[in-house]
Design a protein around this motif. Structure first.
Motif, PDB file in Angstrom:
ATOM      1  N   VAL A  80      54.103  48.316  48.291  1.00  0.00           N
ATOM      2  CA  VAL A  80      54.784  47.480  47.305  1.00  0.00           C
ATOM      3  C   VAL A  80      53.767  46.788  46.396  1.00  0.00           C
ATOM      4  CG1 VAL A  80      56.266  45.463  46.989  1.00  0.00           C
ATOM      5  CG2 VAL A  80      56.796  47.135  48.775  1.00  0.00           C
ATOM      6  N   GLY A  81      52.686  46.269  46.996  1.00  0.00           N
ATOM      7  CA  GLY A  81      51.672  45.592  46.199  1.00  0.00           C
ATOM      8  C   GLY A  81      51.001  46.510  45.208  1.00  0.00           C
ATOM      9  N   THR A  82      50.738  47.757  45.623  1.00  0.00           N
ATOM     10  CA  THR A  82      50.054  48.698  44.738  1.00  0.00           C
ATOM     11  C   THR A  82      50.893  49.034  43.519  1.00  0.00           C
ATOM     12  OG1 THR A  82      48.764  49.662  46.544  1.00  0.00           O
ATOM     13  CG2 THR A  82      49.065  51.009  44.581  1.00  0.00           C
ATOM     14  N   VAL A  83      52.189  49.329  43.731  1.00  0.00           N
ATOM     15  CA  VAL A  83      53.012  49.760  42.599  1.00  0.00           C
ATOM     16  C   VAL A  83      53.540  48.586  41.779  1.00  0.00           C
ATOM     17  CG1 VAL A  83      53.659  51.881  43.760  1.00  0.00           C
ATOM     18  CG2 VAL A  83      55.130  49.872  43.996  1.00  0.00           C
ATOM     19  N   ARG A  84      53.541  47.380  42.354  1.00  0.00           N
ATOM     20  CA  ARG A  84      54.086  46.234  41.619  1.00  0.00           C
ATOM     21  C   ARG A  84      53.010  45.364  40.982  1.00  0.00           C
ATOM     22  NH1 ARG A  84      59.376  46.376  40.030  1.00  0.00           N
ATOM     23  NH2 ARG A  84      60.665  47.283  41.681  1.00  0.00           N
ATOM     24  N   PHE A  85      51.884  45.218  41.657  1.00  0.00           N
ATOM     25  CA  PHE A  85      50.905  44.232  41.215  1.00  0.00           C
ATOM     26  C   PHE A  85      49.535  44.814  40.880  1.00  0.00           C
ATOM     27  CE2 PHE A  85      53.805  42.099  44.257  1.00  0.00           C
ATOM     28  CZ  PHE A  85      54.444  41.249  43.364  1.00  0.00           C
ATOM     29  N   ALA A  86      49.197  45.969  41.462  1.00  0.00           N
ATOM     30  CA  ALA A  86      47.882  46.550  41.181  1.00  0.00           C
ATOM     31  C   ALA A  86      47.830  47.026  39.737  1.00  0.00           C
ATOM     32  CB  ALA A  86      47.588  47.704  42.133  1.00  0.00           C
ATOM     33  N   SER A  87      46.640  47.031  39.182  1.00  0.00           N
ATOM     34  CA  SER A  87      46.468  47.373  37.769  1.00  0.00           C
ATOM     35  C   SER A  87      45.389  48.426  37.611  1.00  0.00           C
ATOM     36  CB  SER A  87      46.078  46.119  36.978  1.00  0.00           C
ATOM     37  OG  SER A  87      45.678  46.464  35.679  1.00  0.00           O
ATOM     38  N   TYR A  88      45.600  49.310  36.641  1.00  0.00           N
ATOM     39  CA  TYR A  88      44.575  50.275  36.251  1.00  0.00           C
ATOM     40  C   TYR A  88      43.834  49.800  35.003  1.00  0.00           C
ATOM     41  CZ  TYR A  88      46.011  53.984  39.450  1.00  0.00           C
ATOM     42  OH  TYR A  88      46.261  54.733  40.559  1.00  0.00           O
ATOM     43  N   ALA A  89      43.927  48.518  34.721  1.00  0.00           N
ATOM     44  CA  ALA A  89      43.216  47.995  33.568  1.00  0.00           C
ATOM     45  C   ALA A  89      41.718  48.077  33.819  1.00  0.00           C
ATOM     46  CB  ALA A  89      43.637  46.548  33.310  1.00  0.00           C
ATOM     47  N   THR A  90      40.942  47.567  32.903  1.00  0.00           N
ATOM     48  CA  THR A  90      39.485  47.594  33.043  1.00  0.00           C
ATOM     49  C   THR A  90      38.988  46.196  33.354  1.00  0.00           C
ATOM     50  OG1 THR A  90      39.369  49.395  31.433  1.00  0.00           O
ATOM     51  CG2 THR A  90      37.335  48.188  31.872  1.00  0.00           C
ATOM     52  N   PRO A  91      38.493  45.952  34.608  1.00  0.00           N
ATOM     53  CA  PRO A  91      38.391  46.885  35.732  1.00  0.00           C
ATOM     54  C   PRO A  91      39.709  46.995  36.493  1.00  0.00           C
ATOM     55  CG  PRO A  91      37.472  44.785  36.367  1.00  0.00           C
ATOM     56  CD  PRO A  91      37.872  44.644  34.920  1.00  0.00           C
ATOM     57  N   PRO A  92      39.948  48.118  37.199  1.00  0.00           N
ATOM     58  CA  PRO A  92      41.198  48.305  37.925  1.00  0.00           C
ATOM     59  C   PRO A  92      41.190  47.562  39.256  1.00  0.00           C
ATOM     60  CG  PRO A  92      39.780  50.192  38.227  1.00  0.00           C
ATOM     61  CD  PRO A  92      39.056  49.283  37.283  1.00  0.00           C
ATOM     62  N   THR A  93      42.381  47.350  39.826  1.00  0.00           N
ATOM     63  CA  THR A  93      42.499  46.683  41.128  1.00  0.00           C
ATOM     64  C   THR A  93      43.187  47.548  42.172  1.00  0.00           C
ATOM     65  OG1 THR A  93      44.605  45.646  40.490  1.00  0.00           O
ATOM     66  CG2 THR A  93      42.589  44.412  40.023  1.00  0.00           C
ATOM     67  N   VAL A  94      43.564  48.783  41.820  1.00  0.00           N
ATOM     68  CA  VAL A  94      44.226  49.665  42.782  1.00  0.00           C
ATOM     69  C   VAL A  94      43.336  49.917  43.989  1.00  0.00           C
ATOM     70  CG1 VAL A  94      45.121  51.999  43.124  1.00  0.00           C
ATOM     71  CG2 VAL A  94      45.701  50.741  41.066  1.00  0.00           C
ATOM     72  N   ASP A  95      42.057  50.149  43.758  1.00  0.00           N
ATOM     73  CA  ASP A  95      41.137  50.399  44.857  1.00  0.00           C
ATOM     74  C   ASP A  95      40.991  49.162  45.741  1.00  0.00           C
ATOM     75  OD1 ASP A  95      40.002  49.425  42.418  1.00  0.00           O
ATOM     76  OD2 ASP A  95      38.045  49.497  43.346  1.00  0.00           O
ATOM     77  N   ASP A  96      41.077  47.959  45.155  1.00  0.00           N
ATOM     78  CA  ASP A  96      40.970  46.738  45.956  1.00  0.00           C
ATOM     79  C   ASP A  96      42.139  46.616  46.920  1.00  0.00           C
ATOM     80  OD1 ASP A  96      38.648  45.998  44.588  1.00  0.00           O
ATOM     81  OD2 ASP A  96      39.806  45.056  42.997  1.00  0.00           O
ATOM     82  N   PHE A  97      43.354  46.951  46.477  1.00  0.00           N
ATOM     83  CA  PHE A  97      44.514  46.893  47.359  1.00  0.00           C
ATOM     84  C   PHE A  97      44.321  47.830  48.555  1.00  0.00           C
ATOM     85  CE2 PHE A  97      46.505  44.549  44.066  1.00  0.00           C
ATOM     86  CZ  PHE A  97      47.664  43.989  44.580  1.00  0.00           C
ATOM     87  N   LEU A  98      43.815  49.034  48.309  1.00  0.00           N
ATOM     88  CA  LEU A  98      43.611  49.996  49.389  1.00  0.00           C
ATOM     89  C   LEU A  98      42.525  49.514  50.342  1.00  0.00           C
ATOM     90  CD1 LEU A  98      44.113  52.752  50.712  1.00  0.00           C
ATOM     91  CD2 LEU A  98      42.421  53.725  49.125  1.00  0.00           C
ATOM     92  N   ARG A  99      41.431  49.023  49.795  1.00  0.00           N
ATOM     93  CA  ARG A  99      40.314  48.595  50.637  1.00  0.00           C
ATOM     94  C   ARG A  99      40.724  47.452  51.566  1.00  0.00           C
ATOM     95  NH1 ARG A  99      37.518  46.877  46.997  1.00  0.00           N
ATOM     96  NH2 ARG A  99      36.463  48.806  46.450  1.00  0.00           N
ATOM     97  N   TRP A 100      41.367  46.430  51.015  1.00  0.00           N
ATOM     98  CA  TRP A 100      41.717  45.271  51.837  1.00  0.00           C
ATOM     99  C   TRP A 100      42.827  45.603  52.817  1.00  0.00           C
ATOM    100  CZ3 TRP A 100      38.009  42.259  52.301  1.00  0.00           C
ATOM    101  CH2 TRP A 100      37.185  41.919  51.232  1.00  0.00           C
ATOM    102  N   TYR A 101      43.710  46.540  52.481  1.00  0.00           N
ATOM    103  CA  TYR A 101      44.687  47.002  53.469  1.00  0.00           C
ATOM    104  C   TYR A 101      43.974  47.650  54.654  1.00  0.00           C
ATOM    105  CZ  TYR A 101      47.322  50.425  56.002  1.00  0.00           C
ATOM    106  OH  TYR A 101      47.827  51.179  57.032  1.00  0.00           O
ATOM    107  N   LEU A 102      43.027  48.542  54.360  1.00  0.00           N
ATOM    108  CA  LEU A 102      42.330  49.232  55.438  1.00  0.00           C
ATOM    109  C   LEU A 102      41.556  48.255  56.322  1.00  0.00           C
ATOM    110  CD1 LEU A 102      41.025  52.384  53.523  1.00  0.00           C
ATOM    111  CD2 LEU A 102      42.800  52.324  55.268  1.00  0.00           C
ATOM    112  N   VAL A 103      40.930  47.257  55.728  1.00  0.00           N
ATOM    113  CA  VAL A 103      40.212  46.250  56.513  1.00  0.00           C
ATOM    114  C   VAL A 103      41.181  45.496  57.412  1.00  0.00           C
ATOM    115  CG1 VAL A 103      38.904  44.092  56.369  1.00  0.00           C
ATOM    116  CG2 VAL A 103      38.323  46.007  54.862  1.00  0.00           C
ATOM    117  N   ALA A 104      42.316  45.054  56.850  1.00  0.00           N
ATOM    118  CA  ALA A 104      43.288  44.293  57.638  1.00  0.00           C
ATOM    119  C   ALA A 104      43.895  45.147  58.750  1.00  0.00           C
ATOM    120  CB  ALA A 104      44.379  43.743  56.727  1.00  0.00           C
ATOM    121  N   ALA A 105      44.246  46.401  58.437  1.00  0.00           N
ATOM    122  CA  ALA A 105      44.839  47.273  59.447  1.00  0.00           C
ATOM    123  C   ALA A 105      43.830  47.615  60.539  1.00  0.00           C
ATOM    124  CB  ALA A 105      45.366  48.548  58.786  1.00  0.00           C
TER     125      ALA A 105
END
Length: 260
Positions: A80-105
Motif C-alpha cells: 500500500v505504501g509503495t503504490v500510494r506514497f512512494a515516488s519516482y521523482a528525482t530522487p525516487p523513494t520506491v527503493d527506500d520503501f522496499l529496503r526498510w520493509y526488508l529490514v523490518a521483516a
C-alpha cells in the motif's frame, strides 16, 4: 516444545502474505492522477518474490503462527505504501520503501526465532539469508548519475566536452567536427553508426532527416527509474559540427490523467 503450527496453518499464512501484495499488482494499482508512477508488470514479478522471502522463511522455520501476523501487516504496509506514497521523482523513494520493509521483516523473523527458540532448519535459514542479502542489495537510488562520455569514430575532433546542469540533472554535451568532411548530415550518420556498433545504441534512421530516433538504455535494477539517453544534433554547414548529448532521464516523469 510441541509444534503449534500445522502445515495447513503455514500455507494459509503464505496465502495471506501473498494476498497482502495485491495492491501492488498490475491493473490494481491506482491509476489516477499520475498515470506512470506505477510498478510495471516486470517490476512486480521481481519485487513480489523478494518481498515474500521473509514470510517464506518464517513459514519454514517458525513454531507459531502468531509471529506471522506482523509479517503480513508489514507486507501490506509495503504494497500500500509503495503504490500510494512512494515516488519516482528525482530522487525516487520506491527503493527506500522496499529496503526498510526488508529490514523490518528480517528483524521480525530474527526476534521471533530467538524468542521462540526456533532451531535452525537448513532450507528456511537459507531463505532467511537470501532475504538479508536482498536487503543489502537494494540500491540507494538518489540523484541521477553524471552522464558518461561517448566513443567517437576515427578522424573526429572534439571541439567541446561540457556538462550543463540544473537542479534536477546534468547533460553532457560533446561538440565534434570531422577533418575529412564538411557535410553535417554525413557526420551525424557516421557518428551514429559508430555508436551503434561500439556501444549498442538502437537507432532508427529516416531518409529525410539527419537526426535519428535513439532508444534510451534502461538500468537492469527494477527500482532504478533512470535511463541513459542519447541525442545527435546536426549544427550545420560549413563547419560540419554535431552535438552528441547524453543525459539520464527519469522514465517515470509524471503524466497526469486529465480531470473528468
Amino acid at each position: 516444545m510441541k509444534n503449534e503450527w500445522s502445515g495447513r496453518g503455514r500455507l494459509l499464512f503464505l496465502l495471506a502474505a501473498l494476498a497482502a501484495t495485491i495492491p501492488a499488482w498490475p491493473y490494481v494499482q491506482p491509476h489516477s492522477p499520475i498515470l506512470d508512477e506505477m510498478l510495471r508488470p516486470a517490476e512486480v514479478a521481481v519485487l513480489v518474490p523478494v518481498v515474500l522471502l521473509f514470510p517464506v522463511a518464517w513459514a519454514l522455520v517458525g513454531r507459531t503462527w502468531k509471529a506471522g501476523v506482523p509479517l503480513v501487516l508489514l507486507v501490506a504496509g509495503w504494497s500500500v505504501g509503495t503504490v500510494r506514497f512512494a515516488s519516482y521523482a528525482t530522487p525516487p523513494t520506491v527503493d527506500d520503501f522496499l529496503r526498510w520493509y526488508l529490514v523490518a521483516a528480517g528483524l521480525t523473523v530474527l526476534v521471533a526465532m530467538i524468542v521462540t527458540r526456533t532451531g535452525v532448519r537448513r532450507i528456511g535459514f537459507l531463505v532467511f539469508l537470501a532475504g538479508c542479502a536482498a536487503a543489502v542489495a537494494v540500491p540507494f537510488v538518489g540523484e541521477p548519475p553524471t552522464p558518461p562520455g561517448a566513443s567517437l569514430p576515427p578522424g573526429v575532433v572534439t571541439d567541446e566536452n561540457r556538462l550543463d546542469c540544473n537542479n534536477v540533472a546534468c547533460t553532457r554535451v560533446i561538440t565534434v567536427r570531422a577533418s575529412d568532411t564538411a557535410d553535417a548530415r554525413a557526420l551525424t550518420r557516421r557518428i551514429g553508426e559508430h555508436l551503434e556498433r561500439t556501444e549498442g545504441w538502437r537507432m532508427r534512421w529516416y531518409p529525410f532527416t539527419a537526426e535519428p530516433d535513439i532508444e534510451c538504455k534502461s538500468s537492469r535494477r527494477p527500482t532504478d527509474p533512470y535511463a541513459l539517453c542519447l541525442q545527435l544534433r546536426s549544427i550545420g554547414d560549413p563547419d560540419a559540427s554535431v552535438q552528441v548529448r547524453l543525459s539520464y532521464s527519469n522514465r517515470h516523469d509524471p503524466v497526469y490523467r486529465p480531470a473528468s
